[in-house]
Design a protein around this motif. Sequence first.
Motif, PDB file in Angstrom:
ATOM      1  N   VAL A   1       1.215  -1.180   0.188  1.00  0.00           N
ATOM      2  CA  VAL A   1       0.065   0.017  -0.508  1.00  0.00           C
ATOM      3  C   VAL A   1       0.574   1.130  -0.109  1.00  0.00           C
ATOM      4  CG1 VAL A   1      -1.574   1.027   1.338  1.00  0.00           C
ATOM      5  CG2 VAL A   1      -1.739  -1.047   0.734  1.00  0.00           C
ATOM      6  N   ALA A   2       1.613   1.511   0.546  1.00  0.00           N
ATOM      7  CA  ALA A   2       2.718   2.636   0.633  1.00  0.00           C
ATOM      8  C   ALA A   2       3.798   2.241  -0.818  1.00  0.00           C
ATOM      9  CB  ALA A   2       4.229   2.325   1.873  1.00  0.00           C
ATOM     10  N   ASN A   3       3.970   1.375  -1.445  1.00  0.00           N
ATOM     11  CA  ASN A   3       4.199   1.324  -2.371  1.00  0.00           C
ATOM     12  C   ASN A   3       3.619   2.277  -3.622  1.00  0.00           C
ATOM     13  OD1 ASN A   3       6.746   0.627  -1.561  1.00  0.00           O
ATOM     14  ND2 ASN A   3       6.243  -1.336  -2.613  1.00  0.00           N
ATOM     15  N   MET A   4       1.807   1.820  -3.596  1.00  0.00           N
ATOM     16  CA  MET A   4       1.196   2.582  -4.581  1.00  0.00           C
ATOM     17  C   MET A   4       0.831   4.051  -4.012  1.00  0.00           C
ATOM     18  SD  MET A   4      -0.556   0.298  -6.232  1.00  0.00           S
ATOM     19  CE  MET A   4      -2.079   1.063  -6.654  1.00  0.00           C
ATOM     20  N   MET A   5       0.568   4.164  -2.891  1.00  0.00           N
ATOM     21  CA  MET A   5       0.872   5.975  -2.100  1.00  0.00           C
ATOM     22  C   MET A   5       1.871   6.991  -2.739  1.00  0.00           C
ATOM     23  SD  MET A   5      -2.268   5.799  -0.704  1.00  0.00           S
ATOM     24  CE  MET A   5      -3.083   4.117  -1.213  1.00  0.00           C
ATOM     25  N   ASN A   6       2.630   5.900  -3.351  1.00  0.00           N
ATOM     26  CA  ASN A   6       4.366   6.863  -3.519  1.00  0.00           C
ATOM     27  C   ASN A   6       4.073   7.139  -4.563  1.00  0.00           C
ATOM     28  OD1 ASN A   6       5.090   7.521  -1.077  1.00  0.00           O
ATOM     29  ND2 ASN A   6       6.593   5.038  -1.052  1.00  0.00           N
ATOM     30  N   MET A   7       3.557   6.171  -5.962  1.00  0.00           N
ATOM     31  CA  MET A   7       3.174   6.277  -7.494  1.00  0.00           C
ATOM     32  C   MET A   7       2.625   7.513  -7.283  1.00  0.00           C
ATOM     33  SD  MET A   7       2.614   2.129  -8.522  1.00  0.00           S
ATOM     34  CE  MET A   7       3.936   0.988  -8.234  1.00  0.00           C
ATOM     35  N   GLN A   8       2.977   8.372  -8.548  1.00  0.00           N
ATOM     36  CA  GLN A   8       1.810   9.264  -9.240  1.00  0.00           C
ATOM     37  C   GLN A   8       1.517   9.087 -10.441  1.00  0.00           C
ATOM     38  OE1 GLN A   8       2.497  12.221  -7.200  1.00  0.00           O
ATOM     39  NE2 GLN A   8       3.176  11.111  -5.504  1.00  0.00           N
ATOM     40  N   GLY A   9       0.432   9.784 -10.204  1.00  0.00           N
ATOM     41  CA  GLY A   9      -0.507  10.059 -11.528  1.00  0.00           C
ATOM     42  C   GLY A   9      -0.651   8.609 -12.463  1.00  0.00           C
ATOM     43  N   ASN A  10      -0.868   7.938 -13.483  1.00  0.00           N
ATOM     44  CA  ASN A  10      -1.609   7.003 -13.648  1.00  0.00           C
ATOM     45  C   ASN A  10      -0.386   6.293 -14.190  1.00  0.00           C
ATOM     46  OD1 ASN A  10      -4.595   7.706 -14.134  1.00  0.00           O
ATOM     47  ND2 ASN A  10      -3.314   9.007 -15.963  1.00  0.00           N
ATOM     48  N   SER A  11       1.272   5.727 -13.026  1.00  0.00           N
ATOM     49  CA  SER A  11       1.298   5.399 -13.004  1.00  0.00           C
ATOM     50  C   SER A  11       1.532   3.848 -12.397  1.00  0.00           C
ATOM     51  CB  SER A  11       2.840   5.716 -12.391  1.00  0.00           C
ATOM     52  OG  SER A  11       3.128   6.047 -11.436  1.00  0.00           O
TER      53      SER A  11
ATOM     54  N   GLU B   1      -6.811  -0.774   3.550  1.00  0.00           N
ATOM     55  CA  GLU B   1      -7.904  -1.145   2.488  1.00  0.00           C
ATOM     56  C   GLU B   1      -8.474  -0.137   2.131  1.00  0.00           C
ATOM     57  OE1 GLU B   1      -9.538  -5.497   2.065  1.00  0.00           O
ATOM     58  OE2 GLU B   1     -10.354  -4.616   3.570  1.00  0.00           O
ATOM     59  N   ASN B   2      -8.979   0.942   3.091  1.00  0.00           N
ATOM     60  CA  ASN B   2      -9.854   2.213   2.586  1.00  0.00           C
ATOM     61  C   ASN B   2      -8.478   3.433   1.898  1.00  0.00           C
ATOM     62  OD1 ASN B   2     -11.368   1.455   4.586  1.00  0.00           O
ATOM     63  ND2 ASN B   2     -11.128   2.397   5.613  1.00  0.00           N
ATOM     64  N   GLN B   3      -7.385   3.527   2.603  1.00  0.00           N
ATOM     65  CA  GLN B   3      -6.761   3.941   1.289  1.00  0.00           C
ATOM     66  C   GLN B   3      -5.956   4.090   0.101  1.00  0.00           C
ATOM     67  OE1 GLN B   3      -2.520   3.806   3.886  1.00  0.00           O
ATOM     68  NE2 GLN B   3      -3.007   4.978   5.188  1.00  0.00           N
ATOM     69  N   LEU B   4      -6.383   2.509   0.368  1.00  0.00           N
ATOM     70  CA  LEU B   4      -5.724   1.990  -1.027  1.00  0.00           C
ATOM     71  C   LEU B   4      -7.178   2.707  -2.106  1.00  0.00           C
ATOM     72  CD1 LEU B   4      -4.300   0.268  -2.775  1.00  0.00           C
ATOM     73  CD2 LEU B   4      -5.713  -1.610  -2.395  1.00  0.00           C
ATOM     74  N   ARG B   5      -8.424   2.328  -1.517  1.00  0.00           N
ATOM     75  CA  ARG B   5      -9.752   2.714  -1.685  1.00  0.00           C
ATOM     76  C   ARG B   5      -9.789   4.352  -2.223  1.00  0.00           C
ATOM     77  NH1 ARG B   5     -12.124  -1.287   0.273  1.00  0.00           N
ATOM     78  NH2 ARG B   5     -12.660  -0.346   2.209  1.00  0.00           N
ATOM     79  N   GLN B   6      -9.358   5.170  -1.628  1.00  0.00           N
ATOM     80  CA  GLN B   6      -9.828   6.433  -1.749  1.00  0.00           C
ATOM     81  C   GLN B   6      -7.855   6.823  -2.329  1.00  0.00           C
ATOM     82  OE1 GLN B   6      -8.745   8.119   2.024  1.00  0.00           O
ATOM     83  NE2 GLN B   6     -10.922   7.909   2.594  1.00  0.00           N
ATOM     84  N   HIS B   7      -7.585   5.489  -3.144  1.00  0.00           N
ATOM     85  CA  HIS B   7      -5.725   6.026  -3.557  1.00  0.00           C
ATOM     86  C   HIS B   7      -6.936   5.612  -5.067  1.00  0.00           C
ATOM     87  CE1 HIS B   7      -2.342   6.742  -5.448  1.00  0.00           C
ATOM     88  NE2 HIS B   7      -2.180   5.711  -5.848  1.00  0.00           N
ATOM     89  N   ASN B   8      -7.358   4.415  -5.447  1.00  0.00           N
ATOM     90  CA  ASN B   8      -7.083   3.965  -6.369  1.00  0.00           C
ATOM     91  C   ASN B   8      -8.879   5.593  -7.092  1.00  0.00           C
ATOM     92  OD1 ASN B   8      -6.277   2.030  -6.175  1.00  0.00           O
ATOM     93  ND2 ASN B   8      -7.703   0.773  -6.235  1.00  0.00           N
ATOM     94  N   GLN B   9      -9.454   6.131  -6.376  1.00  0.00           N
ATOM     95  CA  GLN B   9     -10.875   6.896  -6.690  1.00  0.00           C
ATOM     96  C   GLN B   9     -10.406   7.793  -7.129  1.00  0.00           C
ATOM     97  OE1 GLN B   9     -13.722   7.126  -3.490  1.00  0.00           O
ATOM     98  NE2 GLN B   9     -14.413   4.640  -3.773  1.00  0.00           N
ATOM     99  N   LEU B  10      -9.186   8.930  -6.636  1.00  0.00           N
ATOM    100  CA  LEU B  10      -8.537   9.839  -7.061  1.00  0.00           C
ATOM    101  C   LEU B  10      -7.851   9.751  -8.395  1.00  0.00           C
ATOM    102  CD1 LEU B  10      -7.082  10.893  -3.777  1.00  0.00           C
ATOM    103  CD2 LEU B  10      -8.821  11.560  -4.882  1.00  0.00           C
ATOM    104  N   GLN B  11      -8.050   8.638  -8.480  1.00  0.00           N
ATOM    105  CA  GLN B  11      -6.964   8.256 -10.522  1.00  0.00           C
ATOM    106  C   GLN B  11      -7.283   9.134 -11.465  1.00  0.00           C
ATOM    107  OE1 GLN B  11      -4.539   6.049 -10.375  1.00  0.00           O
ATOM    108  NE2 GLN B  11      -2.506   6.154  -8.746  1.00  0.00           N
TER     109      GLN B  11
END
Length: 65
Positions: free
Chosen positions: A13-23, A55-65
């Motif tokens: 999840v930390a790796n996902m949060m650190n990726m920018q944009g559509n990467s 899981e909540n962080q991941l969901r929010q991150h995915n919605q912002l993209q």
Amino acid sequence: MENNLFQQAKDAVANMMNMQGNSTSAADKQAAQNAIQAAYTEASPEEKQQLQQLENQLRQHNQLQ
């Protein structure tokens, strides 16, 4: 005993949060979700709470993209 699955889920999840944009690819997102689900099997009650937050962080991150 350290829960390696829990640590792997946190790292994914930390790796996902650190990726920018559509990467982040669908495979990256699925890998992070799979890591979280695997960690639930050996998680303590406290870890399960943290996994829900991940899981909540991941969901929010995915919605912002």
